[in-house]
Scaffold this motif. Structure first.
Motif, PDB file in Angstrom:
ATOM      1  N   LYS A 233       0.840  -1.201   0.000  1.00 22.38           N
ATOM      2  CA  LYS A 233       0.000   0.000   0.000  1.00 22.38           C
ATOM      3  C   LYS A 233       0.874   1.249   0.000  1.00 22.38           C
ATOM      4  N   PRO A 234       0.561   2.206  -0.874  1.00 18.14           N
ATOM      5  CA  PRO A 234       1.289   3.481  -0.808  1.00 18.14           C
ATOM      6  C   PRO A 234       0.906   4.230   0.470  1.00 18.14           C
ATOM      7  N   GLU A 235       1.706   5.231   0.837  1.00 17.13           N
ATOM      8  CA  GLU A 235       1.526   5.903   2.135  1.00 17.13           C
ATOM      9  C   GLU A 235       0.098   6.427   2.345  1.00 17.13           C
ATOM     10  N   VAL A 236      -0.485   7.065   1.322  1.00 18.16           N
ATOM     11  CA  VAL A 236      -1.830   7.640   1.494  1.00 18.16           C
ATOM     12  C   VAL A 236      -2.845   6.590   1.915  1.00 18.16           C
ATOM     13  N   ILE A 237      -2.701   5.398   1.349  1.00 20.80           N
ATOM     14  CA  ILE A 237      -3.671   4.331   1.652  1.00 20.80           C
ATOM     15  C   ILE A 237      -3.328   3.670   2.986  1.00 20.80           C
ATOM     16  N   GLN A 238      -2.041   3.454   3.195  1.00 25.49           N
ATOM     17  CA  GLN A 238      -1.617   2.875   4.481  1.00 25.49           C
ATOM     18  C   GLN A 238      -2.122   3.747   5.634  1.00 25.49           C
ATOM     19  N   ASN A 239      -2.104   5.061   5.434  1.00 27.46           N
ATOM     20  CA  ASN A 239      -2.577   5.978   6.482  1.00 27.46           C
ATOM     21  C   ASN A 239      -4.030   5.693   6.862  1.00 27.46           C
ATOM     22  N   LEU A 240      -4.865   5.472   5.865  1.00 22.47           N
ATOM     23  CA  LEU A 240      -6.282   5.180   6.163  1.00 22.47           C
ATOM     24  C   LEU A 240      -6.397   3.868   6.938  1.00 22.47           C
ATOM     25  N   PHE A 241      -5.571   2.891   6.556  1.00 20.27           N
ATOM     26  CA  PHE A 241      -5.598   1.613   7.276  1.00 20.27           C
ATOM     27  C   PHE A 241      -5.082   1.771   8.709  1.00 20.27           C
ATOM     28  N   THR A 242      -4.114   2.660   8.896  1.00 18.75           N
ATOM     29  CA  THR A 242      -3.604   2.893  10.259  1.00 18.75           C
ATOM     30  C   THR A 242      -4.714   3.474  11.129  1.00 18.75           C
ATOM     31  N   LEU A 243      -5.488   4.385  10.562  1.00 15.34           N
ATOM     32  CA  LEU A 243      -6.610   4.960  11.322  1.00 15.34           C
ATOM     33  C   LEU A 243      -7.666   3.888  11.609  1.00 15.34           C
ATOM     34  N   LEU A 244      -7.929   3.074  10.580  1.00 20.96           N
ATOM     35  CA  LEU A 244      -8.900   1.991  10.747  1.00 20.96           C
ATOM     36  C   LEU A 244      -8.441   1.050  11.878  1.00 20.96           C
ATOM     37  N   ASP A 245      -7.150   0.779  11.894  1.00 18.69           N
ATOM     38  CA  ASP A 245      -6.579  -0.102  12.921  1.00 18.69           C
ATOM     39  C   ASP A 245      -6.884   0.359  14.341  1.00 18.69           C
ATOM     40  N   VAL A 246      -6.860   1.680  14.566  1.00 21.11           N
ATOM     41  CA  VAL A 246      -7.046   2.141  15.945  1.00 21.11           C
ATOM     42  C   VAL A 246      -8.514   2.293  16.346  1.00 21.11           C
ATOM     43  N   VAL A 247      -9.408   2.475  15.384  1.00 26.13           N
ATOM     44  CA  VAL A 247     -10.811   2.686  15.779  1.00 26.13           C
ATOM     45  C   VAL A 247     -11.765   1.545  15.416  1.00 26.13           C
ATOM     46  N   SER A 248     -11.340   0.680  14.490  1.00 25.53           N
ATOM     47  CA  SER A 248     -12.284  -0.359  14.026  1.00 25.53           C
ATOM     48  C   SER A 248     -11.937  -1.717  14.619  1.00 25.53           C
ATOM     49  N   THR A 249     -12.850  -2.657  14.435  1.00 28.76           N
ATOM     50  CA  THR A 249     -12.593  -4.005  14.948  1.00 28.76           C
ATOM     51  C   THR A 249     -11.672  -4.749  13.961  1.00 28.76           C
ATOM     52  N   HIS A 255     -11.368  -7.259   6.522  1.00 25.24           N
ATOM     53  CA  HIS A 255     -12.262  -7.193   5.354  1.00 25.24           C
ATOM     54  C   HIS A 255     -11.705  -6.237   4.282  1.00 25.24           C
ATOM     55  N   PHE A 256     -11.328  -5.043   4.703  1.00 23.79           N
ATOM     56  CA  PHE A 256     -10.834  -4.069   3.712  1.00 23.79           C
ATOM     57  C   PHE A 256      -9.442  -4.445   3.196  1.00 23.79           C
ATOM     58  N   ASP A 257      -8.684  -5.083   4.050  1.00 21.44           N
ATOM     59  CA  ASP A 257      -7.362  -5.545   3.639  1.00 21.44           C
ATOM     60  C   ASP A 257      -7.506  -6.556   2.494  1.00 21.44           C
ATOM     61  N   LEU A 258      -8.446  -7.485   2.693  1.00 23.44           N
ATOM     62  CA  LEU A 258      -8.683  -8.514   1.670  1.00 23.44           C
ATOM     63  C   LEU A 258      -9.148  -7.851   0.368  1.00 23.44           C
ATOM     64  N   GLU A 259     -10.076  -6.915   0.503  1.00 18.22           N
ATOM     65  CA  GLU A 259     -10.577  -6.236  -0.704  1.00 18.22           C
ATOM     66  C   GLU A 259      -9.445  -5.496  -1.418  1.00 18.22           C
ATOM     67  N   TYR A 260      -8.559  -4.898  -0.622  1.00 12.96           N
ATOM     68  CA  TYR A 260      -7.425  -4.192  -1.245  1.00 12.96           C
ATOM     69  C   TYR A 260      -6.559  -5.197  -1.994  1.00 12.96           C
ATOM     70  N   ASN A 261      -6.276  -6.300  -1.306  1.00 12.28           N
ATOM     71  CA  ASN A 261      -5.385  -7.306  -1.908  1.00 12.28           C
ATOM     72  C   ASN A 261      -5.988  -7.959  -3.146  1.00 12.28           C
ATOM     73  N   GLN A 262      -7.334  -7.962  -3.207  1.00 15.59           N
ATOM     74  CA  GLN A 262      -7.985  -8.546  -4.393  1.00 15.59           C
ATOM     75  C   GLN A 262      -8.324  -7.477  -5.435  1.00 15.59           C
ATOM     76  N   TYR A 267     -12.813   2.762  -2.160  1.00 14.20           N
ATOM     77  CA  TYR A 267     -12.365   3.637  -1.073  1.00 14.20           C
ATOM     78  C   TYR A 267     -13.532   4.349  -0.394  1.00 14.20           C
ATOM     79  N   GLY A 268     -14.588   4.621  -1.162  1.00 12.58           N
ATOM     80  CA  GLY A 268     -15.762   5.278  -0.576  1.00 12.58           C
ATOM     81  C   GLY A 268     -16.343   4.449   0.562  1.00 12.58           C
ATOM     82  N   ASP A 269     -16.394   3.115   0.359  1.00 14.81           N
ATOM     83  CA  ASP A 269     -16.927   2.236   1.410  1.00 14.81           C
ATOM     84  C   ASP A 269     -16.021   2.249   2.637  1.00 14.81           C
ATOM     85  N   LEU A 270     -14.706   2.189   2.354  1.00 11.49           N
ATOM     86  CA  LEU A 270     -13.749   2.202   3.468  1.00 11.49           C
ATOM     87  C   LEU A 270     -13.908   3.493   4.278  1.00 11.49           C
ATOM     88  N   LYS A 271     -14.010   4.611   3.569  1.00 12.82           N
ATOM     89  CA  LYS A 271     -14.111   5.901   4.270  1.00 12.82           C
ATOM     90  C   LYS A 271     -15.399   5.993   5.084  1.00 12.82           C
TER      91      LYS A 271
END
Ligand code: TYM
Length: 331
Positions: A233-249, A255-262, A267-271
């Protein structure tokens, strides 16, 4: 019992970076340590806040601290300027802080770049005041985010130097505190690069209304999407995942990791999910902030009690420092 000190500048609202970088750790520590949490209003003077705003900012940050779960019955919660002993120790420590090392500090160089018309001596000696904050309570541990690593390293240097110069073991050498197995935390901003910060305009505040949070998250910078399965993941996307990591289950993150990898991620859904999870986290805090801000009597009681407890600890250390240095009274 180890002593813990941590602080926050009173320059603006507490944001997610402050919470996950520092406040979260010390909330947990207050149960098993001797803890001091303070609002660094003197540090904030380096940026010349309007006098009318200063008091309001301190009050806001005090309410926000408490709303996060810092318990003034367990921890000593105070305002830096209520403890004049810190300012005296700062003066004394300045005598052993050298121009070269202060000028090389990254935070000084950054600030000098940001405010070229106001490169004042307070900015230069910022790490000395920070060291005084910490060592005046003989702290062993300091919960801070990654951005304070260098400032804390300077506190260690000043404490060590003092002990060595006067051949004493007066100050413990304070360590940054992180939970076992973790690195120092850096929460990114929503603008694609760098850290979340009060002055960067990329922060989500704990006091933000849900509609503001949703708007900010939906505007976060992304890219055009992955083109190959399992790509890094480039930095901009990794940043969103870092935020997701601290607030989401974890399952949401997975789920979003898998979708990214596939390469099927939207991104709208992730946001949308990220915004809702942030709101779920901040909303109870926001409501508590509002209630606390309306209770001046309680806030002043907390500040007064904290000032008394902090002064008792600070004046004891200061007296020892004066004796070690040889500053003695003639009467
Ligand atoms: P300040 O007010 O900038 O930030 C307060 C705390 O929040 C952390 N933090 C972050 N952590 C992770 N990611 C981020 N994006 C992020 N942004 C902020 C900071 O690391 C800090 O722990 N110099 C200090 C205040 C201070 C202090 C002290 C701290 C003064 N004296 C003594 C500890 C001990 C500062 O400006 O923090």
């Amino acid at each position: 019992m180890p002593t813990v000190v941590s602080g926050i500048r009173s320059t603006g609202n507490l944001h997610l970076g402050n919470y996950f970088g520092a406040v979260k750790n010390f909330i947990e520590m207050q149960h098993h340590h001797d803890t001091y949490f303070f609002i660094a209003d003197l540090h904030s003077l380096t940026t010349h806040p309007v006098p009318q705003h200063l008091y309001g900012n301190v009050k806001q940050v005090l309410a926000e601290y408490l709303a996060c779960g810092i318990d003034p019955e367990k921890a000593t919660v105070f305002i830096q300027s209520d403890v004049p002993e810190v300012s005296e120790l700062y003066l004394l420590m300045n005598m052993n802080a050298y121009l070269g090392e202060l000028e090389r500090t990254t935070s000084f160089k950054d600030k000098a770049r940001q405010q070229p018309d106001n490169v004042n001596a307070g900015l230069l000696t910022y790490p000395v005041l920070m060291a005084a904050d910490i060592i005046i309570h003989k702290a062993n541990l300091v919960p801070v985010g990654k951005d304070q690593e260098q400032n804390l390293e300077m506190s260690r240097t000043f404490a060590r130097r003092f002990n060595r110069m006067y051949n004493v073991e007066l100050f413990p050498i304070p360590r940054p505190y992180v939970f076992e197995g973790q690195d120092m935390v850096k929460i990114p901003g929503l603008d694609g690069s760098g850290k979340m910060g009060k002055s960067e305009g990329n922060a989500i505040s704990l006091a933000d209304a849900p509609s503001v949070i949703r708007k900010k998250v939906m505007k976060a910078v992304t890219d055009s999407g992955p083109t190959e399965p399992n790509q890094q993941k480039p930095e901009v996307i990794q940043n969103l995942f870092t935020l997701l990591d601290v607030v989401s289950t974890p399952d949401v993150v997975a789920h979003f990791d898998l979708e990214y990898n596939q390469c099927s991620i939207r991104y709208g859904d992730l946001k949308k999910q990220l915004a809702e999870d942030i709101v779920k986290f901040t909303d109870p805090i926001r409501l508590r902030i509002e209630a606390l801000l309306a209770d001046d009597v309680y806030l002043s009681k907390v500040a007064k009690l904290g000032a008394e407890k902090a002064r008792a600890s600070a004046s004891k250390t200061l007296q020892e420092v004066r004796e070690v240095i040889g500053v003695k009274k003639f009467y």
